[in-house]
Design an enzyme around this catalytic site. Structure first.
Site, PDB file in Angstrom:
ATOM      1  N   THR A   1       0.826  -1.207   0.000  1.00 23.61           N
ATOM      2  CA  THR A   1       0.000   0.000   0.000  1.00 23.61           C
ATOM      3  C   THR A   1       0.862   1.259   0.000  1.00 23.61           C
ATOM      4  O   THR A   1       0.716   2.136  -0.859  1.00 23.61           O
ATOM      5  CB  THR A   1      -0.910  -0.002   1.244  1.00 23.61           C
ATOM      6  OG1 THR A   1      -1.644  -1.223   1.271  1.00 23.61           O
ATOM      7  CG2 THR A   1      -1.878   1.163   1.208  1.00 23.61           C
ATOM      8  N   VAL A   2       1.755   1.363   0.988  1.00 20.34           N
ATOM      9  CA  VAL A   2       2.528   2.595   1.107  1.00 20.34           C
ATOM     10  C   VAL A   2       3.535   2.723  -0.034  1.00 20.34           C
ATOM     11  O   VAL A   2       3.660   3.787  -0.651  1.00 20.34           O
ATOM     12  CB  VAL A   2       3.236   2.678   2.480  1.00 20.34           C
ATOM     13  CG1 VAL A   2       4.097   3.934   2.562  1.00 20.34           C
ATOM     14  CG2 VAL A   2       2.211   2.678   3.611  1.00 20.34           C
TER      15      VAL A   2
ATOM     16  N   GLU B   1       9.634  10.217   9.097  1.00 15.57           N
ATOM     17  CA  GLU B   1       8.434  11.016   9.422  1.00 15.57           C
ATOM     18  C   GLU B   1       7.161  10.179   9.321  1.00 15.57           C
ATOM     19  O   GLU B   1       6.234  10.348  10.121  1.00 15.57           O
ATOM     20  CB  GLU B   1       8.371  12.216   8.457  1.00 15.57           C
ATOM     21  CG  GLU B   1       7.186  13.131   8.599  1.00 15.57           C
ATOM     22  CD  GLU B   1       7.162  13.912   9.899  1.00 15.57           C
ATOM     23  OE1 GLU B   1       7.998  14.805  10.081  1.00 15.57           O
ATOM     24  OE2 GLU B   1       6.291  13.622  10.741  1.00 15.57           O
TER      25      GLU B   1
ATOM     26  N   GLY C   1     -11.823  -2.346   5.912  1.00 15.32           N
ATOM     27  CA  GLY C   1     -10.380  -2.377   5.650  1.00 15.32           C
ATOM     28  C   GLY C   1      -9.565  -1.539   6.614  1.00 15.32           C
ATOM     29  O   GLY C   1      -8.380  -1.287   6.392  1.00 15.32           O
TER      30      GLY C   1
ATOM     31  N   GLU D   1      -7.084  -5.318  10.508  1.00 17.48           N
ATOM     32  CA  GLU D   1      -6.633  -6.586   9.932  1.00 17.48           C
ATOM     33  C   GLU D   1      -7.567  -7.713  10.382  1.00 17.48           C
ATOM     34  O   GLU D   1      -8.290  -7.585  11.364  1.00 17.48           O
ATOM     35  CB  GLU D   1      -5.219  -6.922  10.467  1.00 17.48           C
ATOM     36  CG  GLU D   1      -4.203  -5.833  10.319  1.00 17.48           C
ATOM     37  CD  GLU D   1      -3.589  -5.795   8.933  1.00 17.48           C
ATOM     38  OE1 GLU D   1      -3.599  -6.842   8.259  1.00 17.48           O
ATOM     39  OE2 GLU D   1      -3.127  -4.722   8.526  1.00 17.48           O
TER      40      GLU D   1
ATOM     41  N   LYS E   1       4.877   3.529  18.234  1.00 21.09           N
ATOM     42  CA  LYS E   1       4.922   4.958  17.936  1.00 21.09           C
ATOM     43  C   LYS E   1       5.309   5.752  19.183  1.00 21.09           C
ATOM     44  O   LYS E   1       6.005   6.769  19.084  1.00 21.09           O
ATOM     45  CB  LYS E   1       3.571   5.398  17.376  1.00 21.09           C
ATOM     46  CG  LYS E   1       3.321   4.751  16.003  1.00 21.09           C
ATOM     47  CD  LYS E   1       1.875   4.862  15.583  1.00 21.09           C
ATOM     48  CE  LYS E   1       1.636   4.214  14.217  1.00 21.09           C
ATOM     49  NZ  LYS E   1       0.194   4.078  13.927  1.00 21.09           N
TER      50      LYS E   1
END
Lengths: 405, 405
Positions: A10-11, A124, A182, A185, A200
């Site tokens: 995806t990314v 980032e 979506g 998961e 994070k």
């Protein structure tokens, strides 16, 4: 300048798309240089993809290509991303990552390797998806002693909690809806148990206070114990439940860092963050509270953050961007249960008298359908250890921390 | 490194205080260099001030001091700040400013002078006080085509509107309270008429789209026409009135930019920005909506932004920070009344039938104490010119734009 992308999920595919569709804005940031995707590493086949000629399954094709100076790592996971990133940084190539797991687990080693070779390692996109947070924190807030950070760092759990709060859905139904959309998961453990938020928190804590924090140092509690009854009680106190990652400065050698559900009162900027959005609130001694809000995940938002880092690498190709972030220590993260004072929401089967005997005057909450033997209340500030001592002998149903953000 | 401060008012004295109390964090940002306040320019006397030996009334003492490489301009106003800043930049000294009036009026000239001498001219504190916005916009969002910006850019008017909305105070009473609390000047014109917000819109627009916008190009409307009746009607539609600066991309050679009261619906991050806080929402084609929130003014918040820019200047002492921002043009800012479509809130003395005849089906609003001959409603999207044509023959009491942020 030639760049490469490792991981065409995806990314990664978003990164290629954003680069190709934003040459104009990119060249403004790089003093006129363009960015050309020269290689894409993925073990899978993508028949018919317009970039077919760029794919490779051999990492060495990127490592050994001297024209490629900047690489996006959007593979996720620690292995083999760590090995690949390390080799690239050692060879002097800059790497940009959206991989929070890798940064949280291996940040100091990778930053050191970058330091030694003069390459840049930027990430980032690893916190807050598209929300600018790492650069604002490390640059714009440099003239502050940071006192604390609190963030809604996981879109899946925030979506589930929003549905519980706004639509009265149960946790199970809201999770199913998130999966159908979506946003979650099939195995939602990493999200609903707080592990994703934990990674994070590690990155934010390392950045805020300059010493690395590892995931196993961060006490982590998810949202699976939150019920609609808790949501109702807290609504009666004009508050909402959010999954927060919290970091507090204690002294130069100690911080607190934990992930847990928390009561946030309306009026806080964090209270109005709904759906899959994220927000990070930073409290500085000079600036006060500043808050950064936006989409915490998603293909193009996250990709836009990766590409902004790549632009920075191109601009700084022969210069080091400075990050003040070294190794942590085993005793660097304090036991928050012992050292942090805060109010708590408590739900228990107990009489008002018993509660008053243990806690003095407290604020009782109410909900529709409340059984006569169930009480919910918000305590004065105290440590969690003190709370647990006071609650000995109580039939406790739930405890939720109350935040002061 | 030696630095100087010009203007020892609220922000300037804050800058000195933040530098002196944050050497630790500052030196992290400058790779170990300290910052020493060597001179303070102010025409006033400050007897007993601990910095007495640093004061000068002669600008040349700073201009001619070769050891001073970075200067904070916290004087406010165009003159003599413009002349001083120009001379400093031409001499190769970097200047950091919190002076929105100067940046809005003279930004391109000053940026060009900086360009030519290789010095830096930075002004993070000129928009949003302590909120990081200029750096995030120019760096972190570089891989986006910015579609629009909407900001609550003035703390005084946001304080007044918050008091009207939350406490039912009249505009006059809320203004008086703001003045009593030091949030509004004795002459509040610049705030309540939107002029202060207008300057910040100029800076944000210039930054977002790379061409300078001057204050006289920005249609500006203040909050003096907002009444409690409007507040009530809009509350019934689950919205609030905010003074917004809005900027919209139209095409490469045209934008819209205006300041006006606007209806913001609950759920928007802008709706929950209360009191003297500011927030700036940026809409990018890749990232979606991101929002930056925090204190828009105040001594230490603004000072912390000035000092962060000074740190950046120290770090970049022999290097230029790149800002893509050139001269604008007279026809660069379009007439928003002609080219932007949006819904409008209308309050008028008219019958439902007359309104339906002109507007078709609209959403009628209500308030307690509503006279039978008064109606308030929200229209479909249209241009303001179209709206005004439809309203010919109506006895209109108020019109407020409805924003889609």
């Amino acid at each position: 300048m030639k760049i490469a992308v490792m991981g065409y999920g995806t990314v990664g595919s978003g990164v290629v798309e954003v680069i190709e569709s934003h040459q104009n804005t990119i060249s403004k940031g790089t003093n006129g240089q363009t960015m050309e995707v020269a290689k894409i590493l993925d073990l899978r086949d993508f028949p018919g993809d317009p970039h077919e000629t760029l794919f490779t399954k051999d990492f060495n094709d990127i490592l050994n290509d001297d024209e490629i100076k900047v690489v996006a790592e959007t593979m996720g996971g620690v292995n083999p991303a760590f090995d690949f990133t390390m080799k690239l940084l050692k060879s002097g190539k800059s790497v940009v990552s959206s991989n929070k797991e890798l940064v949280a687990q291996k940040g100091p080693e990778l930053l050191r390797a970058a330091e030694e070779s003069g390459a840049n390692y930027l990430f980032e996109a690893s916190v807050g998806g598209g929300i600018p947070i790492i650069r604002p924190m490390s640059q714009c807030l440099i003239a502050n002693n940071i006192e604390g950070v609190a963030g809604i760092l996981n879109g899946t759990t925030n979506f589930i909690l929003t549905k519980m709060i706004e639509d009265g859905m149960t946790f199970a139904d809201a999770l199913k809806l998130a999966q159908d959309n979506g946003f979650a998961e099939k195995d939602p453990t990493a999200d609903v148990e707080g592990f994703d938020a934990c990674r994070k928190v590690c990155i934010l804590a390392s950045l805020a206070f300059g010493k690395h924090v590892y995931p196993n140092q961060v006490a982590t509690e998810g949202i699976t114990n939150i019920t609609l009854e808790d949501v109702s009680y807290i609504a009666s106190a004009k508050g909402v439940i959010k999954l927060l990652g919290q970091i507090k400065y204690i002294n130069e050698n100690k911080i607190a860092a934990f992930v847990s559900p928390a009561v946030v009162f309306n009026g806080s900027q964090l209270a109005s963050v709904n759906g899959v959005n994220n927000a990070i609130l930073v409290r500085g001694d000079a600036v006060g509270d500043v808050c950064f809000y936006g989409p915490g995940a998603g293909k193009l938002p996250t990709a836009s953050a990766v590409v902004a880092d790549m632009v920075d690498c191109v601009k700084h190709i022969n210069r080091k961007k400075f990050f003040g972030w070294g190794e942590g220590a085993e005793d660097y993260v304090a036991d928050y249960k012992e050292c942090l004072q805060m109010p708590f929401y408590v739900r228990a089967k107990a009489s008002e008298n018993k509660i008053k005997a243990a806690f003095g005057e407290v604020k009782f909450l109410s909900r529709i359908g409340q059984p006569s033997d169930e009480k919910a209340f918000i305590t004065d500030i105290m440590t969690q250890n003190e709370l647990e001592k006071k609650l000995e002998g109580f039939e406790v149903i739930n405890i939720i921390k109350v935040t002061n953000y």
